[in-house]
Design a protein around this motif. Structure first.
Motif, PDB file in Angstrom:
ATOM      1  N   LYS A   5     -26.325   1.887  46.986  1.00  0.00           N
ATOM      2  CA  LYS A   5     -24.948   2.255  47.305  1.00  0.00           C
ATOM      3  C   LYS A   5     -24.375   3.067  46.145  1.00  0.00           C
ATOM      4  O   LYS A   5     -24.677   2.822  44.991  1.00  0.00           O
ATOM      5  CB  LYS A   5     -24.124   0.993  47.538  1.00  0.00           C
ATOM      6  N   LEU A   6     -23.521   4.040  46.475  1.00  0.00           N
ATOM      7  CA  LEU A   6     -22.978   4.958  45.490  1.00  0.00           C
ATOM      8  C   LEU A   6     -21.499   5.169  45.753  1.00  0.00           C
ATOM      9  O   LEU A   6     -21.082   5.317  46.901  1.00  0.00           O
ATOM     10  CB  LEU A   6     -23.726   6.298  45.611  1.00  0.00           C
ATOM     11  N   THR A   7     -20.704   5.181  44.692  1.00  0.00           N
ATOM     12  CA  THR A   7     -19.273   5.436  44.822  1.00  0.00           C
ATOM     13  C   THR A   7     -18.984   6.816  44.243  1.00  0.00           C
ATOM     14  O   THR A   7     -19.388   7.124  43.125  1.00  0.00           O
ATOM     15  CB  THR A   7     -18.450   4.378  44.054  1.00  0.00           C
ATOM     16  N   LEU A   8     -18.308   7.651  45.023  1.00  0.00           N
ATOM     17  CA  LEU A   8     -17.987   9.010  44.598  1.00  0.00           C
ATOM     18  C   LEU A   8     -16.498   9.264  44.757  1.00  0.00           C
ATOM     19  O   LEU A   8     -15.836   8.647  45.588  1.00  0.00           O
ATOM     20  CB  LEU A   8     -18.728  10.029  45.478  1.00  0.00           C
ATOM     21  N   SER A   9     -15.993  10.217  44.004  1.00  0.00           N
ATOM     22  CA  SER A   9     -14.620  10.694  44.164  1.00  0.00           C
ATOM     23  C   SER A   9     -14.695  12.134  44.651  1.00  0.00           C
ATOM     24  O   SER A   9     -15.330  12.972  44.014  1.00  0.00           O
ATOM     25  CB  SER A   9     -13.871  10.636  42.838  1.00  0.00           C
ATOM     26  N   VAL A  10     -14.068  12.386  45.812  1.00  0.00           N
ATOM     27  CA  VAL A  10     -14.113  13.709  46.431  1.00  0.00           C
ATOM     28  C   VAL A  10     -12.711  14.063  46.902  1.00  0.00           C
ATOM     29  O   VAL A  10     -11.971  13.195  47.363  1.00  0.00           O
ATOM     30  CB  VAL A  10     -15.091  13.704  47.639  1.00  0.00           C
ATOM     31  N   GLU A  11     -12.370  15.333  46.809  1.00  0.00           N
ATOM     32  CA  GLU A  11     -11.063  15.803  47.273  1.00  0.00           C
ATOM     33  C   GLU A  11     -10.902  15.408  48.740  1.00  0.00           C
ATOM     34  O   GLU A  11     -11.787  15.626  49.559  1.00  0.00           O
ATOM     35  CB  GLU A  11     -10.984  17.315  47.074  1.00  0.00           C
ATOM     36  N   GLU A  12      -9.790  14.809  49.071  1.00  0.00           N
ATOM     37  CA  GLU A  12      -9.569  14.206  50.387  1.00  0.00           C
ATOM     38  C   GLU A  12      -9.729  15.189  51.543  1.00  0.00           C
ATOM     39  O   GLU A  12     -10.384  14.888  52.545  1.00  0.00           O
ATOM     40  CB  GLU A  12      -8.177  13.560  50.441  1.00  0.00           C
TER      41      GLU A  12
END
Length: 95
Positions: A5-12
């Motif tokens: 599992k991976l957590t990413l931050s991406v422009e909404e």
């Protein structure tokens, strides 16, 4: 192979657009990202190899572009014919 599992931050807005596109094609965001990672890993290796061989940077090329980008002056078909002819001359027929 095990998944992680991976957590990413991406422009909404980008995330919504990509999720919608992927869903319309029946895919998953996880698979799209995994395909991107699969592309990146060998790409880095190929870039290093190209640099070591002194052939510059490699760019992805559409199959339709290949004939246009081939080096001029080398007739590959003629070379293959010559190699085949030479091989045929060296082969001894079985009696």
């Amino acid at each position: 192979m095990a998944k992680r599992k991976l957590t990413l931050s991406v422009e909404e807005g980008l995330l919504k657009e990509v999720k919608s596109l992927v869903a319309s094609e029946g895919g998953s965001l996880s698979r799209v990202f995994e395909e991107f990672l699969e592309y990146m890993a060998p790409s880095r290796w190929l870039d290093e190899l190209a640099k070591e061989l002194g052939i510059g940077e490699l760019e992805p090329v559409a199959p339709s572009e290949v004939p246009r980008l081939r080096p001029r002056g080398l007739d590959a078909a003629r070379v293959v014919r010559e190699l085949r002819a030479g091989r045929a001359e060296r082969v001894t027929p079985v009696a």
